[in-house]
Every structure is written in structure tokens, then in C-alpha cells.
Design a protein around this motif. Sequence first.
Motif, mmCIF file in Angstrom:
data_model
loop_
_atom_site.group_PDB
_atom_site.id
_atom_site.type_symbol
_atom_site.label_atom_id
_atom_site.label_comp_id
_atom_site.label_asym_id
_atom_site.label_seq_id
_atom_site.Cartn_x
_atom_site.Cartn_y
_atom_site.Cartn_z
ATOM 1 N N GLU A 220 0.832 -1.197 0.000
ATOM 2 C CA GLU A 220 0.000 0.000 0.000
ATOM 3 C C GLU A 220 0.867 1.247 0.000
ATOM 4 N N ALA A 221 0.375 2.285 -0.660
ATOM 5 C CA ALA A 221 1.123 3.537 -0.784
ATOM 6 C C ALA A 221 0.210 4.713 -0.506
ATOM 7 N N TRP A 222 0.820 5.812 -0.069
ATOM 8 C CA TRP A 222 0.053 7.023 0.193
ATOM 9 C C TRP A 222 0.958 8.237 0.023
ATOM 10 N N VAL A 223 0.350 9.381 -0.284
ATOM 11 C CA VAL A 223 1.088 10.633 -0.504
ATOM 12 C C VAL A 223 0.395 11.725 0.305
ATOM 13 N N PRO A 224 0.815 11.955 1.558
ATOM 14 C CA PRO A 224 0.139 12.934 2.412
ATOM 15 C C PRO A 224 0.117 14.349 1.840
ATOM 16 N N THR A 225 1.151 14.701 1.083
ATOM 17 C CA THR A 225 1.256 16.079 0.597
ATOM 18 C C THR A 225 0.235 16.428 -0.479
ATOM 19 N N LEU A 226 -0.474 15.435 -1.019
ATOM 20 C CA LEU A 226 -1.569 15.755 -1.926
ATOM 21 C C LEU A 226 -2.672 16.498 -1.195
ATOM 22 N N ARG A 229 -0.067 20.292 2.180
ATOM 23 C CA ARG A 229 1.187 20.741 1.586
ATOM 24 C C ARG A 229 2.222 21.130 2.637
ATOM 25 N N SER A 230 1.799 21.341 3.894
ATOM 26 C CA SER A 230 2.762 21.695 4.939
ATOM 27 C C SER A 230 3.752 20.576 5.198
ATOM 28 N N GLN A 231 3.423 19.345 4.774
ATOM 29 C CA GLN A 231 4.321 18.213 5.008
ATOM 30 C C GLN A 231 5.389 18.073 3.922
ATOM 31 N N GLY A 232 5.334 18.918 2.897
ATOM 32 C CA GLY A 232 6.316 18.825 1.820
ATOM 33 C C GLY A 232 6.809 20.187 1.382
ATOM 34 N N PRO A 233 7.662 20.836 2.163
ATOM 35 C CA PRO A 233 8.140 22.181 1.801
ATOM 36 C C PRO A 233 8.970 22.168 0.523
ATOM 37 N N GLY A 234 9.057 23.327 -0.084
ATOM 38 C CA GLY A 234 9.880 23.459 -1.291
ATOM 39 C C GLY A 234 9.269 22.823 -2.518
ATOM 40 N N GLY A 235 7.964 22.604 -2.502
ATOM 41 C CA GLY A 235 7.305 22.007 -3.663
ATOM 42 C C GLY A 235 7.479 20.510 -3.789
ATOM 43 N N LEU A 236 8.175 19.879 -2.829
ATOM 44 C CA LEU A 236 8.377 18.438 -2.873
ATOM 45 C C LEU A 236 7.193 17.711 -2.242
ATOM 46 N N HIS A 237 7.192 16.395 -2.398
ATOM 47 C CA HIS A 237 6.119 15.574 -1.844
ATOM 48 C C HIS A 237 6.701 14.485 -0.952
ATOM 49 N N THR A 238 5.924 14.071 0.021
ATOM 50 C CA THR A 238 6.300 12.916 0.839
ATOM 51 C C THR A 238 5.387 11.757 0.488
ATOM 52 N N ALA A 239 5.930 10.553 0.592
ATOM 53 C CA ALA A 239 5.150 9.356 0.281
ATOM 54 C C ALA A 239 5.600 8.217 1.188
ATOM 55 N N GLY A 240 4.729 7.269 1.350
ATOM 56 C CA GLY A 240 5.056 6.084 2.141
ATOM 57 C C GLY A 240 4.603 4.826 1.433
ATOM 58 N N PHE A 241 5.262 3.736 1.765
ATOM 59 C CA PHE A 241 4.895 2.431 1.207
ATOM 60 C C PHE A 241 5.101 1.378 2.279
ATOM 61 N N TRP A 242 4.131 0.505 2.452
ATOM 62 C CA TRP A 242 4.232 -0.615 3.400
ATOM 63 C C TRP A 242 3.943 -1.918 2.690
ATOM 64 N N GLN A 243 4.728 -2.912 3.050
ATOM 65 C CA GLN A 243 4.507 -4.259 2.517
ATOM 66 C C GLN A 243 4.819 -5.272 3.601
ATOM 67 N N PHE A 244 4.069 -6.361 3.645
ATOM 68 C CA PHE A 244 4.356 -7.428 4.593
ATOM 69 C C PHE A 244 5.517 -8.276 4.091
ATOM 70 N N VAL A 245 6.415 -8.626 5.017
ATOM 71 C CA VAL A 245 7.592 -9.448 4.709
ATOM 72 C C VAL A 245 7.831 -10.380 5.897
ATOM 73 N N PRO A 246 8.682 -11.394 5.749
ATOM 74 C CA PRO A 246 9.022 -12.224 6.914
ATOM 75 C C PRO A 246 9.953 -11.468 7.860
ATOM 76 N N TYR A 247 9.749 -11.634 9.149
ATOM 77 C CA TYR A 247 10.616 -10.995 10.145
ATOM 78 C C TYR A 247 12.013 -11.589 10.080
ATOM 79 N N GLU A 248 12.082 -12.915 9.933
ATOM 80 C CA GLU A 248 13.360 -13.607 9.795
ATOM 81 C C GLU A 248 13.427 -14.224 8.402
ATOM 82 N N VAL A 249 14.337 -13.763 7.583
ATOM 83 C CA VAL A 249 14.470 -14.234 6.206
ATOM 84 C C VAL A 249 15.309 -15.506 6.172
ATOM 85 N N ASP A 250 14.714 -16.593 5.717
ATOM 86 C CA ASP A 250 15.425 -17.881 5.604
ATOM 87 C C ASP A 250 16.115 -18.268 6.911
#
Length: 286
Positions: A220-226, A229-250
Motif C-alpha cells: 500500500e502507498a500514500w502521498v500525504p502532501t496531496l 502541503r505543509s508536510q512537503g516544503p519546497g514544492g516536494l512531496h512525501t510518500a510512504g509504502f508498506w509491505q508485509f515481509v518475513p521478520y526472519e528471512v530464511d
Amino acid sequence: RLEQRFGALGTEFFDLAQMSPTEVTETLFEDDTVRTSLFFSTSAVRMREALPATGFGTLRMLLRLGRYGLARGGSNMIAKGLVNFLTAHGGQIRQQSSVERILVEQGRAVGVRLEGGAEYRARKAVVSNVDPGRTFLQMVGEEHLPKEEVERVKGWRMNESALFGAHMVLREPPRYTVAEKYPDMNECFHQTFGYDVPEEMLEHFREIEAGRVPSKPGGEAWVPTLFDRSQGPGGLHTAGFWQFVPYEVDGRDPEYWNEIKESYFDRILDRWAEYAPNMTKENVVH
């Protein structure tokens, strides 16, 4: 009770709640896109596909769709608001103060003792948001609990999945190909990508249970600055992404993620760009 109060509707709800999330989704819906979306929404509350009597999680997620919210200034403002409310009503917050024991007298929790010996008595209640094992077995103590409750707590286990979180500063927000047909997609508060049919979502979690990093990133992804705008000064944007993964890999130590997180983020970007072509390394400032 459900049947007595709601009749046939109560019976239907009870029957659905006894199913697994997978069974509920496949019983109620036919469209693959809808099913895939609900599989992911249910996974967000960590409901495994075949676990019986957790179907209420899917029903709950149906109520939640479209009810997302954003804290102006960032999610830290919620914490600040809680702190301000608590202190305005005479509360105190002690940081870096581990609770050693929950004080129990005549079968009731009456206060806490911190590491170092300081004790605080409760006027109304002692509340914990620490996991069940540490709350009841360490802080309360087995001697204060019925035997059957001790066994139940000892049987409690953490989920085998964890979150891979990527938080970034972008030159511009994602521009999704599907927006050519559905323009609102680029202005959507929350997107999920990487799963086009239910089997892809289910395979993702089978890989996690096997301790493997998912071969096809998705999440899942989201862009709060849409929206703030206070969360992205200078005309930039912030975004986040979350994905489920294993806590211990192999079977490796969890610190192994420090070795592979950068390369896996690159794989996520490549996957993201399949849906939003402008999501390249050049678009990521930080």
C-alpha cells in the motif's frame, strides 16, 4: 442472541464470522479485483487466509473502506494532542521508565513499581498496552493468575510477518497509468498495487510463512502532501509504502534486513513503476 435480536440476518452474520477471511471473501464476492482488494485489506489486520473464526475481520474492513483520515502536520500531531490532553487534566508522563511489576493486592491491580523502586498507586485502573506475555507473566506474575489463563498467555505467539516500510521525499507524486481511464486515481488517498488477482496476494503470504522475501513486491502507498502541503516544503512531496515481509528471512537474524533493504527497495520501485511509470530512482530525492 444474534438470531433472537436480528433474526435471519443475525444468523447469517454469525455464520460468516465463523469462516476464515478467504472463505468470507469468496462467499460474498465474485469479481477478482474486489476479492484481491479485500484480501489485502484483511491482511492489514493480520488475518491469515485459512484461520477459522476470523471472518469478522473482512466484515470490519468493509466498514472501514473510504474512512481513512489524515492528521494535519503529520501523524505525530495525534501523539502531541494526546499528551496535551493528558497533561491539561493533571496527568504526568514518565519517559524511559520501565515498569518492573504491576502491584496486585487481593486479586486486583492497584499500581505499578518501576525499575529503581519507585511505586505509583492507581485510583481507578492500571492499563497496559504491552504484549500479553510481558504484561501477565512478567509484570503481573503467574502466581496472581488462574492456571488456565497462564496457559492461554503462554500459547500466544507473534505473527510471523513484519512490515517493510519505505518513507520517501519525491519530486512529484506517482502518476498512475490507470488514471488515463480513472483520473481520480492520482488524487486517491490510499493505493494498493502489486496484486492483480487473489492468488498473487495469497502466494505473497505463503512466501512469508515460508520465511522467504516475496518474489513480487506489492503493498500500500500514500502521498500525504496531496492533501497537506505543509508536510512537503519546497514544492516536494512525501510518500510512504508498506509491505508485509518475513521478520526472519530464511532463518537468519532479523538484522539481515539491514543488508538487503536497499536492494529490496529498488525492487519495490521497479514494481511501482509498472503501475506509475514516473516512480523511478530519479523521482526519489531521499
